[in-house]
Design an enzyme around this catalytic site. Structure first.
Site, short mmCIF file in Angstrom:
data_model
loop_
_atom_site.label_atom_id
_atom_site.label_comp_id
_atom_site.label_asym_id
_atom_site.label_seq_id
_atom_site.Cartn_x
_atom_site.Cartn_y
_atom_site.Cartn_z
N HIS A 1 9.30 -9.20 -0.38
CA HIS A 1 10.10 -8.03 -0.69
C HIS A 1 11.44 -8.39 -1.31
CE1 HIS A 1 11.07 -3.94 -1.15
NE2 HIS A 1 12.29 -4.31 -0.81
N SER B 1 12.53 -24.95 -9.53
CA SER B 1 13.26 -24.54 -10.74
C SER B 1 14.17 -23.36 -10.45
CB SER B 1 12.25 -24.20 -11.84
OG SER B 1 12.87 -23.46 -12.84
N SER B 2 13.65 -22.32 -9.77
CA SER B 2 14.54 -21.17 -9.56
C SER B 2 15.64 -21.48 -8.58
CB SER B 2 13.83 -19.90 -9.10
OG SER B 2 12.49 -20.05 -9.00
N SER C 1 24.02 -1.43 -16.25
CA SER C 1 25.42 -1.09 -16.02
C SER C 1 26.33 -1.62 -17.12
CB SER C 1 25.89 -1.66 -14.68
OG SER C 1 25.04 -1.26 -13.65
N ASP D 1 30.83 -23.69 -19.97
CA ASP D 1 29.39 -23.95 -19.83
C ASP D 1 29.03 -23.61 -18.39
OD1 ASP D 1 26.73 -25.03 -19.87
OD2 ASP D 1 27.34 -26.32 -21.53
N ARG E 1 -7.63 -1.23 -5.94
CA ARG E 1 -7.13 -2.18 -6.92
C ARG E 1 -7.91 -3.49 -6.81
NH1 ARG E 1 -1.50 -4.41 -4.16
NH2 ARG E 1 -1.44 -5.70 -6.02
N HIS F 1 -2.47 -13.25 -13.96
CA HIS F 1 -1.61 -12.28 -14.64
C HIS F 1 -0.37 -12.02 -13.79
CE1 HIS F 1 -0.13 -8.52 -16.40
NE2 HIS F 1 -0.25 -7.96 -15.21
N TRP G 1 -2.01 -12.51 -6.48
CA TRP G 1 -0.73 -13.24 -6.56
C TRP G 1 -0.12 -13.38 -5.18
CZ3 TRP G 1 4.57 -11.92 -5.81
CH2 TRP G 1 4.80 -10.62 -5.38
N LYS H 1 23.26 4.06 -7.47
CA LYS H 1 23.30 3.43 -8.78
C LYS H 1 22.85 4.39 -9.87
CE LYS H 1 22.98 -1.36 -7.83
NZ LYS H 1 23.90 -1.70 -8.90
N GLU I 1 11.94 -10.78 -3.10
CA GLU I 1 11.55 -11.20 -4.46
C GLU I 1 11.52 -10.01 -5.43
OE1 GLU I 1 10.98 -13.88 -6.15
OE2 GLU I 1 9.91 -13.06 -7.88
N TYR J 1 13.37 -7.52 -5.37
CA TYR J 1 14.76 -7.21 -5.73
C TYR J 1 15.36 -8.28 -6.61
CZ TYR J 1 14.52 -2.95 -3.35
OH TYR J 1 14.15 -1.69 -3.04
N HIS K 1 6.63 -3.02 5.15
CA HIS K 1 6.06 -1.84 4.51
C HIS K 1 4.87 -2.22 3.63
CE1 HIS K 1 9.33 -2.23 1.14
NE2 HIS K 1 8.26 -2.88 0.79
N HIS K 2 4.67 -3.50 3.42
CA HIS K 2 3.47 -3.94 2.72
C HIS K 2 2.30 -4.12 3.69
CE1 HIS K 2 5.60 -4.76 -1.06
NE2 HIS K 2 6.61 -5.09 -0.27
N THR L 1 20.17 2.65 -3.90
CA THR L 1 19.54 2.70 -5.22
C THR L 1 19.88 4.01 -5.90
OG1 THR L 1 17.73 1.49 -4.17
CG2 THR L 1 17.39 2.22 -6.43
C1 HEM Z 1 13.01 2.94 -3.71
C2 HEM Z 1 12.62 1.72 -3.74
C3 HEM Z 1 11.24 1.21 -3.35
C4 HEM Z 1 10.43 1.58 -2.33
C5 HEM Z 1 10.70 2.65 -1.29
C6 HEM Z 1 9.24 0.77 -2.40
C7 HEM Z 1 8.18 0.83 -1.51
C8 HEM Z 1 7.01 0.08 -1.62
C9 HEM Z 1 5.93 0.09 -0.68
C10 HEM Z 1 5.89 0.92 0.60
C11 HEM Z 1 4.96 -0.76 -1.13
C12 HEM Z 1 3.65 -1.13 -0.44
C13 HEM Z 1 2.54 -0.26 -0.90
C14 HEM Z 1 1.21 -0.71 -0.37
O1 HEM Z 1 0.83 -1.87 -0.58
O2 HEM Z 1 0.55 0.13 0.25
C15 HEM Z 1 5.44 -1.32 -2.36
C16 HEM Z 1 4.74 -2.22 -3.12
C17 HEM Z 1 5.31 -2.92 -4.17
N1 HEM Z 1 6.57 -2.74 -4.70
FE1 HEM Z 1 7.91 -1.32 -4.14
N2 HEM Z 1 9.33 -0.06 -3.46
C18 HEM Z 1 10.55 0.17 -4.06
C19 HEM Z 1 11.07 -0.46 -5.15
C20 HEM Z 1 10.47 -1.53 -5.77
C21 HEM Z 1 11.09 -2.33 -6.78
C22 HEM Z 1 12.49 -2.14 -7.33
C23 HEM Z 1 10.20 -3.29 -7.13
C24 HEM Z 1 10.29 -4.40 -8.14
C25 HEM Z 1 11.10 -4.46 -9.10
C26 HEM Z 1 9.00 -3.07 -6.35
C27 HEM Z 1 7.87 -3.84 -6.45
C28 HEM Z 1 6.76 -3.68 -5.68
C29 HEM Z 1 5.58 -4.48 -5.80
C30 HEM Z 1 5.39 -5.66 -6.77
C31 HEM Z 1 4.66 -4.00 -4.87
C32 HEM Z 1 3.22 -4.44 -4.68
C33 HEM Z 1 3.03 -5.75 -4.11
C34 HEM Z 1 1.56 -6.06 -4.01
O3 HEM Z 1 0.91 -5.64 -3.05
O4 HEM Z 1 1.04 -6.74 -4.91
N3 HEM Z 1 9.20 -1.99 -5.54
N4 HEM Z 1 6.68 -0.78 -2.64
CU LIG Z 2 8.45 -4.26 -0.68
#
Ligand code: HEM
Ligand SMILES: [Cu+2]
Lengths: 200, 528
Positions: B256, B172-173, B271, B108, B453, B79, B144, B334, B258, B260, B305-306, B331
């Protein structure tokens, strides 16, 4: 008119692909300097010249066998209290639980990670690959001391051994080895990774 | 019909589209390829959605009911992969293909043949990935994020298929990104200076640079997994001198940026849409450009931070905490700019605007939970719970996916020449809005209470919330079928759309006819 730009972009892509692999040695160097990942140097340390008798540090030992590795290693004391700089000895008993001769490699790790570089070993079974006959028990001595430079906020640390069964990959290095031979081999392995144990 | 010069295609051999399957297989036309990307992405969105339904069905009640844990793990893994690499990213690439040439007045994309390749290898990548689900041993089941040693020591033999699929997606990307950069840098119409570029183009340019910087790192990471598993290296194996934690560093160095990659084009879309329906110029255009660039740069220094719970030293934890919080400054700029654009505008609430407003509110909510996660000591509690799942679904579903839907509704009339069915679209919007919150909001609560999770079962006290979440999930899933209906009805027919579909819209794409002719801007327009 696109060619120059495309060339630059493709070079960047290749560069970043190479960078991913460059991260591997970079990470090791970085961790070596900072002690980030609790990896311990597999080198024989010199004895300490000074002793800090103003404090005691609690050192505990744990071991765990990696999935199918048929070993049990037990420290005779669960933990010891040591003065930084003072040499201590702890006995470990290793046991091969299988019915075939196996080769064991113990990989040490220290937690908290930043204390790793303050734990010095003069003798350790982890310096060598340890061949054990079927069901054999063997005693090893760990001789170590904690550096007097150890940050004051670390009052206890844990030395943990992960036990791997490297019987298959070991055949390449049969014969007697001196410690320094092993150490150089270890670095060879680090920069030129070989396969570890094959677990189901 | 507009009678400007660019629309008059001189009749020579390739003025129209060849017909049949060959048109789509061999096409080098940016509009065809854009449509292919968008349709493929819709298909993947439904495929990934079906897997989410399996997950929610299993979690509807505590205990093990429908699927065994191994299959459950495959569902969460695939998924995630399908949604990230199959739905969100191709949708943005499709929009880029359709809109960037028209927005900058180019005939084009710069590299049309490569464009064909970068699309047509994608279906193979996903065919390989999805086929592995049906093979003996099953598909990838390590998440994933494919952390080693889950993906090396403990994975099954089909892991090679996963690796190759990811390689192809990466290629591809990367090709798509190179195409975007070359197009934007070299093919702007005379007078289209950097600070006149539409924001969608700007955000995509920056996204493309991010892609080029990090997709190769992902390719490197999967390659190391491949060699560790099959060829005897030990990058991530401590027995051979490697380190499994290093996997996480390499993965999140890609991971990370990614996230963005999946949100910057969304910022561009919002916008574009907000000024149109507020009938005002975008507030703070230049600050938007700078904010986007700083987000992109900062995204390289926050990856750990992950990994707060992997045992970093205090200095590391603090650095990554503050760096992460720093990203919320641009952010926030914006979000304030969008709100300031709406302030005292003559706002009308057409469907694209509804999605855009929902985006602003709900994406911000996801940003707030992100800030909570960025607080290191708090993250020790939240990490790997449903709170994280709630966070990233708010930023990705009500963020990225809502922006894609806003874009689809905004430009569909331009693409098809027909207006979509407004009533059906209203239903789609409101049902999605309500159900998506029923689906994801309670996840915050069960997460804070400690529900982990990626586990197919849970403690009894979470039962009520999970039932509610599942109901929200089914409702959200079904509502998306309305979207499919709207799109296909709109392609089939409908009230003819004017060239300038929305009266407040600005930009070159509204100067060409609706539907946009097969070739546009064969002679560049004059931009002033
Ligand atoms: C203010 C902006 C953001 C902050 C401060 C933030 C912070 C964080 C933090 C600290 C985690 C880790 C949490 C953990 O695993 O304990 C996390 C996970 C995640 N964030 Fe964000 N994030 C932000 C914006 C975004 C945006 C814009 C996206 C995507 C469009 C995003 C997608 C994700 C994803 C996919 C994960 C989980 C990844 C995984 O473990 O599978 N985040 N974020
Ligand atoms: Cu991140």
């Amino acid at each position: 008119m696109h060619k120059a730009l495309i060339q630059k972009l493709v070079l960047t892509v290749l560069g970043m692909f190479a960078f991913a692999f460059a991260l591997v040695p970079l990470y090791d160097v970085f961790c070596d300097i900072t002690g980030l990942n609790g990896k311990v140097d597999l080198v024989v340390a010199e004895q300490s010249t000074s002793v800090d008798d103003s404090r005691q540090v609690e050192v505990s030992f744990t071991t765990h066998a990696k999935s199918s590795a048929p070993f049990q290693v037990k420290a005779q004391q669960y933990s010891v209290s040591v003065q930084p700089g003072k040499l201590s000895e702890v006995r470990f008993v290793a046991h091969n639980l299988s019915d075939t001769a196996r080769v064991m490699q113990a990989i040490p790790s220290v937690s908290p990670g930043q204390a790793a570089k303050y734990l010095h070993k003069l003798a350790c079974f982890c310096f060598d690959q340890q061949p054990l006959d079927a069901n054999q028990s063997m005693e090893f001595v760990l001789r170590f001391y904690v550096d007097t430079e150890l940050p004051k906020d670390v009052q206890e640390l844990t030395l943990s051994y992960t036990l791997y069964d490297i019987t298959e990959s070991e055949t390449a290095y049969s014969g007697e080895q001196t410690q320094s031979q092993f150490v150089s081999q270890y670095y060879l392995i680090q920069t030129n990774p070989v396969r570890g144990p094959q677990n189901g | 019909m507009s009678t400007t010069a660019q629309d008059q295609t001189v009749s020579h051999e390739h003025h129209g589209a060849p017909s049949g399957l060959k048109r789509w297989l061999f096409t080098t036309n940016h509009k065809d390829i854009g449509s292919l990307y968008l349709l493929f992405s819709l298909l993947m969105f439904l495929t990934g959605g079906a897997m989410a339904m399996v997950i929610r069905a299993e979690l509807f009640q505590p205990g093990m009911q429908l699927v065994d844990p191994h299959f459950f793990n495959q569902m969460t893994t695939v998924h995630g992969l399908v949604m990230v690499f199959g739905a969100v990213m191709p949708a943005f690439t499709g929009l880029a293909n359709w809109m960037i040439p028209m927005m900058i007045g180019a005939p084009d994309m710069a590299l049309p043949r490569m464009n064909n390749w970068s699309f047509w290898i994608l279906p193979f990548a996903f065919a390989i990935l999805l086929a592995s689900l049906f093979m003996e041993g099953g598909g990838p089941a390590f998440g994933w994020t494919f952390y080693a040693p889950l993906s090396t020591t403990y994975s099954n033999d089909n892991t090679a298929l996963f690796v190759f699929a990811v390689h192809i997606m990466g290629v591809s990307s990367i090709m798509g990104a190179i195409n975007v950069i070359v197009t934007i840098v070299n093919m702007r119409a005379p007078g289209m200076t950097w600070m006149k570029l539409p924001l969608f183009v700007w955000t995509w340019l920056i996204t493309a640079f991010l892609l080029i910087a990090v997709m190769p790192v992902l390719a490197g990471a999967v390659t190391m997994v491949l060699t560790d598993k099959y060829f005897g290296t030990s990058f991530f194996d401590a027995a051979g001198g490697g380190d499994p934690v290093m996997f996480q560093h390499i993965f999140w160095f890609f991971g990370h940026p990614e996230v963005y990659i999946m949100i910057l084009p969304a910022f561009g879309i919002i916008s574009t849409i907000v000024p149109t329906f507020s009938r005002k110029k975008l507030f703070g255009y230049a600050s938007m450009v700078y904010a986007t660039s700083s987000i992109a740069l900062l995204s390289f220094v926050v990856w750990a931070h992950h990994m707060f719970t992997t045992g970093m030293p205090l200095a590391g934890e603090l650095f990554f905490m503050y760096a992460t919080m720093l990203i919320s400054v641009p952010t926030g700029v914006k979000v304030f700019n969008w709100v300031a654009t709406m302030w005292r505008g003559s706002i009308s609430f057409e469907i694209p605007m509804m999605f855009a407003i929902a985006f602003i509110v709900l994406f911000t909510l996801g940003g707030f939970s992100g800030l909570m996660l960025a607080i290191t000591p708090a993250d020790f509690q939240y990490h790997d719970t449903y709170f994280v799942v709630a966070h990233f679904h708010y930023v990705l579903v009500t963020g990225a996916v809502f922006s894609i839907m806003a874009a689809a509704y905004y430009w569909l009339p331009k693409w098809t020449g027909n207006m979509f069915n407004e009533t059906l679209a209203q239903w789609h919007f409101w049902l999605s809005l309500v159900s998506v919150n029923v689906l994801f909001f309670p996840m915050h609560f069960v997460g804070l209470a400690g529900m982990p999770r990626r586990i197919p079962d849970y403690a009894l006290q979470f039962a009520d919330f999970n039932a509610i979440i599942s109901v929200g999930g089914f409702a959200f899933g079904l509502s998306q079928l309305l979207f499919v209906a709207v799109v296909f009805k709109c392609v089939a027919g409908g009230k003819p759309a004017e060239d300038k579909v929305w009266d407040g819209a600005e930009g070159l794409e509204w100067q060409v006819a609706s539907p946009a002719p097969y070739h546009t801007f064969s002679t560049p327009p004059k931009v002033d």
